[in-house]
Design a protein around this motif. Structure first.
Motif, PDB file in Angstrom:
ATOM      1  N   ILE A   1     -11.877   6.038 -33.759  1.00 27.48           N
ATOM      2  CA  ILE A   1     -12.521   6.207 -32.461  1.00 27.48           C
ATOM      3  C   ILE A   1     -12.790   4.814 -31.918  1.00 27.48           C
TER       4      ILE A   1
ATOM      5  N   ASP B   1     -16.285  15.213 -32.239  1.00 31.66           N
ATOM      6  CA  ASP B   1     -16.528  13.865 -31.730  1.00 31.66           C
ATOM      7  C   ASP B   1     -16.591  13.864 -30.211  1.00 31.66           C
TER       8      ASP B   1
ATOM      9  N   ARG C   1     -14.917   6.388 -24.829  1.00 34.22           N
ATOM     10  CA  ARG C   1     -14.634   6.666 -26.241  1.00 34.22           C
ATOM     11  C   ARG C   1     -13.276   7.351 -26.335  1.00 34.22           C
TER      12      ARG C   1
ATOM     13  N   LYS D   1      -7.626   8.267 -38.775  1.00 34.81           N
ATOM     14  CA  LYS D   1      -8.349   8.617 -37.547  1.00 34.81           C
ATOM     15  C   LYS D   1      -9.169   7.408 -37.111  1.00 34.81           C
TER      16      LYS D   1
ATOM     17  N   GLY E   1     -10.219   8.718 -28.972  1.00 36.35           N
ATOM     18  CA  GLY E   1      -9.803   9.123 -30.310  1.00 36.35           C
ATOM     19  C   GLY E   1      -8.332   8.834 -30.524  1.00 36.35           C
TER      20      GLY E   1
ATOM     21  N   ILE F   1      -7.725  11.655 -26.208  1.00 36.96           N
ATOM     22  CA  ILE F   1      -7.157  11.729 -27.557  1.00 36.96           C
ATOM     23  C   ILE F   1      -5.718  11.247 -27.485  1.00 36.96           C
TER      24      ILE F   1
ATOM     25  N   PHE G   1     -10.685  15.708 -33.630  1.00 36.58           N
ATOM     26  CA  PHE G   1     -11.803  15.179 -32.843  1.00 36.58           C
ATOM     27  C   PHE G   1     -12.706  16.277 -32.280  1.00 36.58           C
TER      28      PHE G   1
ATOM     29  N   THR H   1      -5.146   9.277 -33.464  1.00 36.01           N
ATOM     30  CA  THR H   1      -4.626   9.825 -34.712  1.00 36.01           C
ATOM     31  C   THR H   1      -3.112   9.953 -34.580  1.00 36.01           C
TER      32      THR H   1
ATOM     33  N   VAL I   1     -15.324  12.307 -27.476  1.00 39.14           N
ATOM     34  CA  VAL I   1     -14.282  11.428 -26.943  1.00 39.14           C
ATOM     35  C   VAL I   1     -13.765  12.031 -25.654  1.00 39.14           C
TER      36      VAL I   1
END
Length: 166
Positions: free
Chosen positions: A74, A105, A81, A72, A83, A110, A102, A85, A107
């Motif tokens: 960020i 988080d 921001r 993962k 993310g 993603i 996330f 993965t 973000v």
């Protein structure tokens, strides 16, 4: 900032070299984000000849990637921001696993891969994006990768680049 997003290159099994459609965009990249399943270090070496690379490892990657990258990530790019993965694991769909990574988080975007299925949608106030694969389209109509334009204090612009030929 011009960012190219790739996933599931599975090289050299699915392609012996980066494909022309992808290379044409890489020449203009400020950053490359690979969201896992690179497969061999040679892919990393070739990509880094175009631009700096950030990324995560996937479920078929060799030890080089597991030692160099995390599952993962960020990223903070300009005022955004993001993310990142791969999305592999057990239970749920790939998309659900990526979003769950996330959930705690802050973000706005993603990025994930694993399924080889291009996806671009909004979910719970975030944009989720799977670039698909530039080398292994599986049951998809075309090969694909992503392009992200990042500017400070402006909305992110993300899109797929689709192509037919290996």
């Amino acid at each position: 900032m011009n960012v190219i997003i790739v996933s599931d290159t599975h090289m050299p099994r699915m392609a012996k070299e980066l494909l022309k459609a992808l290379k044409n965009e890489l020449y203009h990249a400020d950053l490359i984000i690979h969201v896992g399943d690179w497969q061999t270090q040679a892919v990393y070496e070739e990509l880094k000849s175009f631009a700096p690379i950030k990324g995560v490892y996937g479920n078929v990657d060799e030890a080089f990637f597991i030692n160099k990258f995390n599952e993962k990530l960020i990223l903070e790019l300009e005022s955004h921001r993001i993310g990142v993965t791969h999305g592999h694991g057990k239970g749920k769909t790939t998309e659900q696993r990526a979003v769950a990574q996330f959930q705690d988080d802050d973000v706005e975007l993603i990025l994930f891969g694993h399924s080889h299925i291009p996806l671009h949608k909004e979910y719970d106030g975030k944009v989720i994006f799977n670039p698909g694969s530039p080398t292994d389209k599986r049951r998809q109509a075309r090969y694909s990768f992503g392009k992200l334009t990042v500017e400070r204090n402006k909305p992110l612009h993300i899109e797929h680049v689709f192509f037919n030929e290996k």
